[in-house]
Design a protein around this motif. Structure first.
Motif, PDB file in Angstrom:
ATOM      1  N   VAL A 175      10.113   1.520   4.410  1.00 49.01           N
ATOM      2  CA  VAL A 175      10.647   1.447   5.782  1.00 49.01           C
ATOM      3  C   VAL A 175       9.585   1.806   6.825  1.00 49.01           C
ATOM      4  N   TRP A 177       8.360   2.976  11.023  1.00 50.11           N
ATOM      5  CA  TRP A 177       8.385   4.211  11.792  1.00 50.11           C
ATOM      6  C   TRP A 177       9.204   4.140  13.072  1.00 50.11           C
ATOM      7  N   LYS A 201      10.079   4.945   0.271  1.00 45.23           N
ATOM      8  CA  LYS A 201       8.789   5.305   0.864  1.00 45.23           C
ATOM      9  C   LYS A 201       8.870   5.159   2.372  1.00 45.23           C
ATOM     10  N   ALA A 203       7.432   5.511   6.354  1.00 40.87           N
ATOM     11  CA  ALA A 203       6.136   5.205   6.962  1.00 40.87           C
ATOM     12  C   ALA A 203       5.276   6.464   7.005  1.00 40.87           C
ATOM     13  N   GLU A 204       3.975   6.262   6.872  1.00 40.31           N
ATOM     14  CA  GLU A 204       3.072   7.429   6.858  1.00 40.31           C
ATOM     15  C   GLU A 204       3.187   8.230   8.157  1.00 40.31           C
ATOM     16  N   GLY A 234       0.834   3.209   2.832  1.00 42.74           N
ATOM     17  CA  GLY A 234       1.334   1.906   2.418  1.00 42.74           C
ATOM     18  C   GLY A 234       0.477   1.269   1.335  1.00 42.74           C
ATOM     19  N   GLY A 238       3.053   2.592  -1.160  1.00 41.81           N
ATOM     20  CA  GLY A 238       3.828   1.378  -0.882  1.00 41.81           C
ATOM     21  C   GLY A 238       3.474   0.256  -1.843  1.00 41.81           C
ATOM     22  N   PHE A 252      12.618  -4.154   2.239  1.00 47.03           N
ATOM     23  CA  PHE A 252      11.504  -3.823   3.139  1.00 47.03           C
ATOM     24  C   PHE A 252      11.858  -4.111   4.588  1.00 47.03           C
ATOM     25  N   SER A 255       6.241  -5.141   9.295  1.00 46.55           N
ATOM     26  CA  SER A 255       5.558  -6.309   9.862  1.00 46.55           C
ATOM     27  C   SER A 255       5.641  -7.509   8.919  1.00 46.55           C
ATOM     28  N   LEU A 277      11.694  -8.490   9.029  1.00 44.79           N
ATOM     29  CA  LEU A 277      10.321  -8.483   9.552  1.00 44.79           C
ATOM     30  C   LEU A 277      10.282  -8.543  11.073  1.00 44.79           C
ATOM     31  N   CYS A 310      12.437  -4.148  16.512  1.00 45.39           N
ATOM     32  CA  CYS A 310      12.071  -5.468  15.961  1.00 45.39           C
ATOM     33  C   CYS A 310      12.717  -6.593  16.762  1.00 45.39           C
ATOM     34  N   GLN A 357      -1.009   2.736  17.452  1.00 47.63           N
ATOM     35  CA  GLN A 357      -0.071   1.790  18.064  1.00 47.63           C
ATOM     36  C   GLN A 357      -0.366   1.665  19.558  1.00 47.63           C
ATOM     37  N   ARG A 360      -3.351  -0.501  19.912  1.00 45.92           N
ATOM     38  CA  ARG A 360      -3.005  -1.874  19.522  1.00 45.92           C
ATOM     39  C   ARG A 360      -2.313  -2.592  20.689  1.00 45.92           C
ATOM     40  N   GLU A 407       4.059 -10.400  18.039  1.00 46.85           N
ATOM     41  CA  GLU A 407       4.894  -9.214  18.230  1.00 46.85           C
ATOM     42  C   GLU A 407       4.008  -8.095  18.789  1.00 46.85           C
ATOM     43  N   PHE A 409       5.390  -4.815  19.959  1.00 46.64           N
ATOM     44  CA  PHE A 409       5.958  -3.521  19.547  1.00 46.64           C
ATOM     45  C   PHE A 409       5.536  -2.402  20.500  1.00 46.64           C
TER      46      PHE A 409
HETATM   47  P1  NAP Z   1       3.750  -2.076   8.457  1.00 44.73           P
HETATM   48  O1  NAP Z   1       2.341  -1.965   8.045  1.00 44.73           O
HETATM   49  O2  NAP Z   1       4.471  -3.329   8.181  1.00 44.73           O
HETATM   50  O3  NAP Z   1       4.511  -0.850   7.748  1.00 44.73           O
HETATM   51  C1  NAP Z   1       5.850  -0.851   7.315  1.00 44.73           C
HETATM   52  C2  NAP Z   1       5.938  -0.082   6.002  1.00 44.73           C
HETATM   53  O4  NAP Z   1       5.188  -0.758   4.985  1.00 44.73           O
HETATM   54  C3  NAP Z   1       5.330   1.311   6.064  1.00 44.73           C
HETATM   55  O5  NAP Z   1       6.059   2.191   5.245  1.00 44.73           O
HETATM   56  C4  NAP Z   1       3.941   1.067   5.515  1.00 44.73           C
HETATM   57  O6  NAP Z   1       3.276   2.195   5.036  1.00 44.73           O
HETATM   58  C5  NAP Z   1       4.238   0.105   4.413  1.00 44.73           C
HETATM   59  N1  NAP Z   1       3.061  -0.630   3.961  1.00 44.73           N
HETATM   60  C6  NAP Z   1       1.913  -0.905   4.634  1.00 44.73           C
HETATM   61  N2  NAP Z   1       1.058  -1.600   3.857  1.00 44.73           N
HETATM   62  C7  NAP Z   1       1.677  -1.772   2.665  1.00 44.73           C
HETATM   63  C8  NAP Z   1       1.317  -2.426   1.454  1.00 44.73           C
HETATM   64  N3  NAP Z   1       0.138  -3.031   1.308  1.00 44.73           N
HETATM   65  N4  NAP Z   1       2.192  -2.423   0.432  1.00 44.73           N
HETATM   66  C9  NAP Z   1       3.388  -1.818   0.556  1.00 44.73           C
HETATM   67  N5  NAP Z   1       3.788  -1.177   1.671  1.00 44.73           N
HETATM   68  C10 NAP Z   1       2.941  -1.167   2.721  1.00 44.73           C
HETATM   69  O7  NAP Z   1       3.874  -1.721   9.960  1.00 44.73           O
HETATM   70  P2  NAP Z   1       2.877  -0.777  10.793  1.00 44.73           P
HETATM   71  O8  NAP Z   1       1.479  -0.871  10.297  1.00 44.73           O
HETATM   72  O9  NAP Z   1       3.420   0.546  10.792  1.00 44.73           O
HETATM   73  O10 NAP Z   1       2.963  -1.466  12.212  1.00 44.73           O
HETATM   74  C11 NAP Z   1       2.173  -2.605  12.510  1.00 44.73           C
HETATM   75  C12 NAP Z   1       2.944  -3.602  13.328  1.00 44.73           C
HETATM   76  O11 NAP Z   1       4.036  -4.073  12.548  1.00 44.73           O
HETATM   77  C13 NAP Z   1       3.606  -3.079  14.579  1.00 44.73           C
HETATM   78  O12 NAP Z   1       2.767  -3.055  15.652  1.00 44.73           O
HETATM   79  C14 NAP Z   1       4.737  -4.039  14.761  1.00 44.73           C
HETATM   80  O13 NAP Z   1       4.320  -5.184  15.415  1.00 44.73           O
HETATM   81  C15 NAP Z   1       5.130  -4.368  13.373  1.00 44.73           C
HETATM   82  N6  NAP Z   1       6.303  -3.600  12.917  1.00 44.73           N
HETATM   83  C16 NAP Z   1       7.486  -4.236  12.886  1.00 44.73           C
HETATM   84  C17 NAP Z   1       8.613  -3.551  12.499  1.00 44.73           C
HETATM   85  C18 NAP Z   1       9.935  -4.223  12.472  1.00 44.73           C
HETATM   86  O14 NAP Z   1      10.945  -3.566  12.330  1.00 44.73           O
HETATM   87  N7  NAP Z   1       9.980  -5.517  12.572  1.00 44.73           N
HETATM   88  C19 NAP Z   1       8.541  -2.211  12.139  1.00 44.73           C
HETATM   89  C20 NAP Z   1       7.294  -1.586  12.155  1.00 44.73           C
HETATM   90  C21 NAP Z   1       6.189  -2.297  12.544  1.00 44.73           C
HETATM   91  P3  NAP Z   1       2.306   3.003   6.060  1.00 44.73           P
HETATM   92  O15 NAP Z   1       3.243   3.760   6.865  1.00 44.73           O
HETATM   93  O16 NAP Z   1       1.452   3.853   5.242  1.00 44.73           O
HETATM   94  O17 NAP Z   1       1.546   1.989   6.840  1.00 44.73           O
END
Ligand code: NAP
Ligand code: MG
Length: 503
Positions: A175, A177, A201, A203-204, A234, A238, A252, A255, A277, A310, A357, A360, A407, A409
């Motif tokens: 999930v 953050w 798991k 978010a970090e 992640g 993750g 999941f 992103s 997503l 999202c 963020q 970004r 996106e 965010f």
């Molecule tokens: P993200 O990388 O997609 O993270 C979501 C979850 O996936 C976190 O728990 C993350 O862990 C985990 N993760 C990351 N890399 C992974 C991998 N290789 N394998 C398995 N799990 C993994 O999102 P973010 O980096 O926090 O944010 C980046 C962008 O994503 C944001 O700016 C936004 O645009 C978008 N976002 C969208 C949503 C939505 O609800 N649609 C939510 C969050 C973010 P970590 O916490 O360690 O990274």
């Protein structure tokens, strides 16, 4: 350790919350609390000040292995022996426990995510409790069908068939953050109602309320190992969870980029998966809309939770006749929002979750402006500490501009003009995403023509960002696969077995 104590002791939170933040956090696995191998830690920040408030273990493959084994043992042991009504009762008890613990959970979430304490109480705590109660009801309402069979082989044989619904098994939930506790509950509640066990798991950036939820689940009397919480990065924890052969289903939210990695990893083990997503949701405003709703659209549809939603309506399509009025109203709203810590409920724009963020979002605005878009409000960070971004309004962007396509965010909206219904539909659908959309008009027929034509999982009429446990939620196109909430969400966590009897 000294730094942590100093910063969390300065937060405007109760002594109980301070004690929780300063605690020696461990992973919640099986009956015990687990340290990560090598004692690696992730520091957790207060986004309003940038200070460290806690640290949690950085779990990895070894911890995920242990957690999956604990979830498997619970699935094959005491959990599967419970009657559906016993699962229902435990989920209802958990909802009460979340509410009773609300003051702490809300303070921890505001300290960790930065969001308004009002949102933390209403959504992280209040909506989480309602989701748990709604899903509790499904525990006793999963059923199969009896079926007639048409093909008589060998000739003359008659059959009676039935379907039986079974829990899919051990669920890996990953999930984000933006609403840390609520997003965890969106996965855990239907999984437990269906009879599955879970490895979560978080978010970090925001691991704290997940750990607290894991503790509450234990205290409520769920058998050990039914829900395990592994904090970690992640690419380590993750990725280990996503590729684990002992996981039967991955759920999941995050992103699209990471969602694709999850889907690819899942296929290698034929693990079932659902992905919620990203989005680039259009808010489509026709010239006959109620002008009193423009401000509401900006507050609820765009700037809510700093745009870290999202379904954020980050593309506002406005019919030409009212473009100037809408632009003026958005600029007035943006410039009038009070910026500050989430702990003061009067503050309407709180920090983004992290320094990463914040930069970004600001760099996307910079790229958008360099490509010809005009910043007519905000566009920068305010002076002072914390990960804030001023509420931002953009006009004059080309269809190819990063602010129209990607996106963000963050608290950034792009206003774009359209001429008629056909143009509105074409622009609304001109995106790889299809999570949600809203249409604003007094003409209900117009609204339904648009609602039918837009490629989006949820369409709101004269409102935006309304989500309910009874309303299916999920994306068309690259906004995901599968739906959460409602009856359809339970199916995510069930296998269908056909049983055929020769008469
Ligand atoms: P993200 O990388 O997609 O993270 C979501 C979850 O996936 C976190 O728990 C993350 O862990 C985990 N993760 C990351 N890399 C992974 C991998 N290789 N394998 C398995 N799990 C993994 O999102 P973010 O980096 O926090 O944010 C980046 C962008 O994503 C944001 O700016 C936004 O645009 C978008 N976002 C969208 C949503 C939505 O609800 N649609 C939510 C969050 C973010 P970590 O916490 O360690 O990274
Ligand atoms: Mg991340």
């Amino acid at each position: 350790m000294t730094i942590q104590t100093r910063i969390s002791s300065g937060l405007p939170v109760s002594e109980r919350t301070k004690a929780f933040l300063a605690g020696d956090h461990k992973l919640i696995v099986g009956a015990g609390n687990l340290s990560a191998q090598g004692d690696a830690k992730i520091e957790v920040y207060d986004p309003a000040s940038g200070g460290v408030i806690a640290s949690v273990p950085a779990g990895g493959k070894a911890e995920v292995d242990t957690a999956v084994a604990a979830a498997r043992a619970a699935l094959e042991g005491p959990w599967s022996k419970l009657r559906p009504s016993e699962r229902e009762r435990l989920l209802l008890k958990l909802a009460d426990a979340v509410e009773a613990d609300g003051p702490l959970l809300a303070e921890v979430e505001t300290a960790n995510n930065g969001q308004s304490i009002g949102i933390a109480h209403a959504l992280e705590v209040g909506a989480s409790a309602e989701h748990l109660r709604y899903m509790a009801g499904w525990a006793t309402k999963c059923y199969g069908q009896t079926l007639d069979v048409s093909i008589p082989i060998p000739p003359g044989t008659r059959y009676r068939a039935m379907t039986r619904k079974e829990p899919v098994g051990v669920v890996g939930a990953i999930v984000p953050w933006n609403f840390p506790l609520l997003m965890a509950v969106w996965k855990i509640a239907p999984a437990l109602a269906a009879g599955c066990t879970v490895v979560l798991k978080p978010a970090e950036e925001t691991p704290l309320t997940a750990l607290r939820l894991g503790q509450l689940i234990r205290d409520t009397g769920f058998p050990e190992g039914v829900v395990n919480v592994v904090t970690g990065y992640g690419h380590e924890a993750g990725a280990a969870l996503a590729s684990h052969p002992g996981i039967d289903k991955l759920a999941f939210t995050g992103s699209t980029e990471v969602g694709k990695l999850i889907g690819r990893a899942a296929i290698d083990n034929m693990t079932r998966f659902s992905l919620e997503l990203g989005g680039k949701s259009p808010m489509v405003m026709f010239d006959d809309m109620n002008p009193d709703l423009i401000g509401l659209a900006a507050n609820l549809g765009v700037y809510f939770n700093q745009g870290q939603v999202c379904t954020c309506g980050s593309r506002v399509l406005v019919q030409k006749g009212i473009f100037d009025k809408v632009a003026q109203t958005f600029v007035a709203v943006a410039n009038g929002l009070k910026i500050g810590s989430g702990f003061d409920p009067a503050n309407q724009i709180n920090p983004l979750v992290s320094a990463k963020q914040q930069s970004r979002v600001l760099s996307m605005v910079e790229r958008g402006a360099a490509d010809g878009a005009m910043i007519v409000a905000g566009g920068a960070a305010p002076d002072g500490p914390g990960f804030f971004v001023k509420p931002t309004v953009i006009i004059g962007a080309k269809p190819s501009n990063v602010l129209v396509r990607e996106e963000i965010f963050g608290p950034v909206v792009t206003l774009l003009p359209f001429t008629d219904m056909a143009d509105a539909i074409a622009q609304a659908n001109d995106s790889v995403y299809g999570l949600s959309a809203s249409v604003w008009s007094r003409d209900i027929e117009r609204c339904f023509i648009f609602a039918d034509a837009v490629k989006a999982g949820t369409v709101w009429i004269n409102t935006h960002n309304v989500v309910d446990p009874n309303m299916p939620f999920g994306g068309y196109k690259q906004s995901g696969i599968g739906r959460e909430h409602g009856a359809v969400a339970i199916e995510n966590y069930l296998e269908t077995k056909a049983i055929c009897l020769a008469l």
